[in-house]
Design an enzyme around this catalytic site. Structure first.
Site, PDB file in Angstrom:
ATOM      1  N   ASN A 130      -5.433  -0.781  -6.054  1.00 10.84           N
ATOM      2  CA  ASN A 130      -6.130   0.279  -6.784  1.00 10.84           C
ATOM      3  C   ASN A 130      -5.141   1.262  -7.399  1.00 10.84           C
ATOM      4  O   ASN A 130      -4.377   0.880  -8.267  1.00 10.84           O
ATOM      5  CB  ASN A 130      -7.197   0.966  -5.925  1.00 10.84           C
ATOM      6  CG  ASN A 130      -8.166   1.765  -6.795  1.00 10.84           C
ATOM      7  OD1 ASN A 130      -8.348   1.440  -7.964  1.00 10.84           O
ATOM      8  ND2 ASN A 130      -8.773   2.814  -6.262  1.00 10.84           N
ATOM      9  N   GLU A 157      -8.994   1.282  -2.246  1.00  9.19           N
ATOM     10  CA  GLU A 157     -10.089   0.676  -3.012  1.00  9.19           C
ATOM     11  C   GLU A 157     -11.444   1.329  -2.714  1.00  9.19           C
ATOM     12  O   GLU A 157     -12.399   1.142  -3.476  1.00  9.19           O
ATOM     13  CB  GLU A 157     -10.162  -0.815  -2.649  1.00  9.19           C
ATOM     14  CG  GLU A 157     -10.393  -1.726  -3.819  1.00  9.19           C
ATOM     15  CD  GLU A 157      -9.167  -1.868  -4.711  1.00  9.19           C
ATOM     16  OE1 GLU A 157      -9.257  -1.542  -5.894  1.00  9.19           O
ATOM     17  OE2 GLU A 157      -8.118  -2.306  -4.209  1.00  9.19           O
ATOM     18  N   THR A 182      -2.620  -2.486 -11.062  1.00 10.11           N
ATOM     19  CA  THR A 182      -3.195  -3.765 -10.637  1.00 10.11           C
ATOM     20  C   THR A 182      -2.241  -4.774 -11.254  1.00 10.11           C
ATOM     21  O   THR A 182      -1.346  -4.392 -12.009  1.00 10.11           O
ATOM     22  CB  THR A 182      -4.640  -3.890 -11.209  1.00 10.11           C
ATOM     23  OG1 THR A 182      -5.499  -2.972 -10.540  1.00 10.11           O
ATOM     24  CG2 THR A 182      -5.234  -5.278 -11.069  1.00 10.11           C
TER      25      THR A 182
HETATM   26  N1  GLY Z   1      -9.274  -1.186  -8.439  1.00 15.92           N
HETATM   27  C1  GLY Z   1      -9.422  -1.623  -9.768  1.00 15.92           C
HETATM   28  C2  GLY Z   1     -10.429  -2.694  -9.940  1.00 15.92           C
HETATM   29  O1  GLY Z   1     -10.722  -3.426  -9.024  1.00 15.92           O
HETATM   30  O2  GLY Z   1     -10.977  -2.834 -11.005  1.00 15.92           O
END
Ligand code: GLY
Length: 588
Positions: free
Chosen positions: A400, A419, A380
């Protein structure tokens, strides 16, 4: 009941102090007396080229929101491992003119076809491959809609200007860095399944090599279409047709209506007072802000600066344990589920939790009912901006897992997210990071999956900070440590460099980076009953942490000193903070 259990159960046995708080009225008064404009602008992001893209917008007369579009889009090009047009993100904004904070939620949404049954194998087992790789792992992207929303509602410059640096980087390329090569190696088997992905990442016939130039001409064309046509340039027409065709060709089911129907949401941020600071942070569908508020309000009861390191870490860990216990049950997309946010973030609730904390002894996690939420770690990215008018942006965006789903629909250059794995696809079954979830986070058509992303502002009469980081569920505890670091008087770079430790209720162990907990302190924590996974314990069978965590990017405006500074995580050599004073940019 043992004496130990009675101690933990008793909420009347501890009277705890909150003496250093300024009253809200005194805080408002103090704010009115301090200068409202920073002496320039500052940006910190995970890649120098993305920081420069934002700086360019400020030089061209744009504001922090224009810089955010440029930085976000450039990160989408130069850091495809972490985020991109095929993913989503959260943009926490402070509008200096109105004094308002707003949270722009550009999280991905679930396609209607993605029911829990689609993620089961014939034998009823969870189909992890479907949840993490390829078309079924992808939600409807949100980031392009965020660019349009920010430009239309908050920016001063057109998308043609703010997307220009990203278009140039995609068309002319940028030098490949080591993390990109490592990430590709770890996801290669998945990425090479798909012809559209091979056309981008194997364009030269061989995988990415450090130092070579990586060009993405299809992505440049997609960005150009978005710049020229706005929302319809991505969510309707030629690009949308190619996205739908690419998903369908790999066996997925998205509809044209789902793409055209995607909308960002503006939400009220979570805000909480902590020792004279006003903390503004991410509301659901992030779990981060509520957990952060809960931890801070528990910790409000102690002056951590007066404690020795072992007792300080003990109390911080106990706050983490309790906030993470609550995280699994209650949180999801607020458009679909009723979340007891006011209760979870109330001082009274925190006081009740605080009273269950023994000042000298760890609370065994199995004394607190709940469901297990093991460690997450993922790709991220985060960036932080303050402009010369005092506008601020804290933005965390993601695809993600490393390189998301691995699927690029041919001809788009758009790497789709994975995601969907952040939903509780099979309730009670852990996702890629071992995180479980329940009804509040079950997939529904158009619903947003729960996130840990925690873009955050901190404001005291003297200082204003913007911060955030990647790192899965550790995002929340890294931001907590950052907030505590600023409260302890650290500068921005020291906050970005802070050694990290983490506890998330289950597994009932403190995880720590190398050097975060000194051997003597570790011994004291063990004597209090804490389980520790330290890198040094690996030889003795501990799981430890073989890697460092996160990539924290922060900017600080010291109103009293009249200075701006940045903190860019030293764990990431390509990140960069820049400060611009009187029209000149100085790297920091
Ligand atoms: N995909 C990581 C988050 O949104 O926390």
């Amino acid at each position: 009941m043992t004496a130990e259990k009675r101690w933990h159960a008793s909420s009347a046995s501890l009277v705890l102090i909150a003496s250093l708080l300024l009253s809200p009225a005194a805080l408002a008064d103090a704010r009115r007396q301090t200068p409202s404009h920073p002496p320039g602008a500052a940006i910190a992001s995970a890649h120098a080229l993305a920081t420069e893209a934002g700086m360019q917008m400020l030089r061209e007369g744009g504001n922090a929101f224009d810089a955010a579009v440029a930085t976000s889009a450039a990160l989408s090009v130069v850091e495809p491992i972490s985020s991109g047009l095929g993913g989503g993100g959260f943009f926490l904004l402070h509008d200096a003119k109105t004094g308002k904070d707003v949270f722009v939620d550009a999280r991905e949404t679930a396609p209607a076809a993605a029911t829990p049954a689609e993620y089961l194998l014939e034998n009823g087992e969870f189909n992890r491959d479907r949840a993490e790789n390829g078309p079924w792992s992808a939600g409807i992207p949100g980031l392009p809609a965020a660019f349009v929303h920010l430009a239309d509602k908050y920016g001063k410059l057109p998308l043609k200007t703010t997307l220009a640096p990203a278009i140039k980087l995609a068309r002319e390329g940028f030098p490949i860095y080591a993390r990109l090569v490592r990430g590709y190696a770890s996801r290669r088997a998945v990425m090479e399944r798909y012809p559209g992905t091979r056309a981008v990442f194997l364009a030269s016939g061989a995988p990415l090599k450090e130092g070579e130039i990586f060009k993405q001409p299809d992505l440049a064309n997609t960005l150009e279409t978005l710049a020229a046509k706005g929302f319809d340039g991505f969510y309707r027409g030629d690009i949308a047709d190619k996205l739908l065709a690419g998903v369908k060709a790999e066996g997925g089911r998205w509809t044209a209506q789902e793409l055209a129907g995607y909308r960002v949401r503006e939400r009220e941020p979570v805000s909480v007072e902590y020792r004279g600071w006003r903390i503004v942070t991410a509301p659901p569908p992030s779990s981060g802000g509520i957990a952060l508020a809960e931890m801070l309000q528990i910790l409000e009861g102690w002056d951590l600066s007066k404690l020795d390191p072992a007792h300080r870490i003990h109390l911080v860990v106990e706050s983490m344990r309790r906030a993470f216990r609550d995280r699994t049950f209650y949180l999801g997309d607020p458009d679909f589920v009723k979340i007891p946010a006011a209760t979870l973030t109330s001082p009274g609730y925190a006081a009740g939790l605080r009273a269950t904390i023994h000042p000298q002894k760890a609370t065994p996690s199995d004394l607190l009912s709940g469901e297990e939420t093991p460690l997450e770690d993922d790709e991220t990215t985060h960036f932080s901006i303050i402009d010369a008018d005092g506008n601020r942006v804290a933005a965390t965006q993601t695809v993600n897992l490393t390189f998301g789903s691995g699927l690029i629909p041919p001809g788009t250059g758009v790497l789709l997210n994975d995601e969907m794995d952040d939903f509780a696809l099979k309730p009670g079954t852990p996702n890629a990071f071992g995180v479980m979830g329940y009804d509040a986070n079950a997939p529904k058509p158009g619903k947003r999956m729960l996130s840990s992303m925690t873009p955050t502002f901190m404001e005291s009469p003297d200082r204003v900070a913007v911060l955030g980081t990647p790192g899965g569920s550790r995002i929340i505890t890294m931001v907590l440590l950052g907030v505590l670091g600023y409260d302890a008087g650290l500068d921005a770079q020291a906050v970005a460099a802070l050694p990290r430790y983490h506890h998330q209720w289950m597994p009932d162990r403190i995880q720590a980076e190398t050097g975060a907990i000194a051997p003597q302190v570790a011994a004291e924590l063990k004597a209090m009953g804490h389980g520790l996974d330290l890198p040094a314990d690996e030889a003795a069978g501990g799981r430890g942490s073989s890697h460092v965590w996160g990539n924290l990017q922060t900017v600080l405006w010291d109103r009293k000193a009249g200075t701006l500074s940045t903190g860019s995580d030293p764990r990431n050599p390509v990140g960069r903070g820049e400060v611009m004073r009187m029209g000149t940019a100085a790297a920091k």
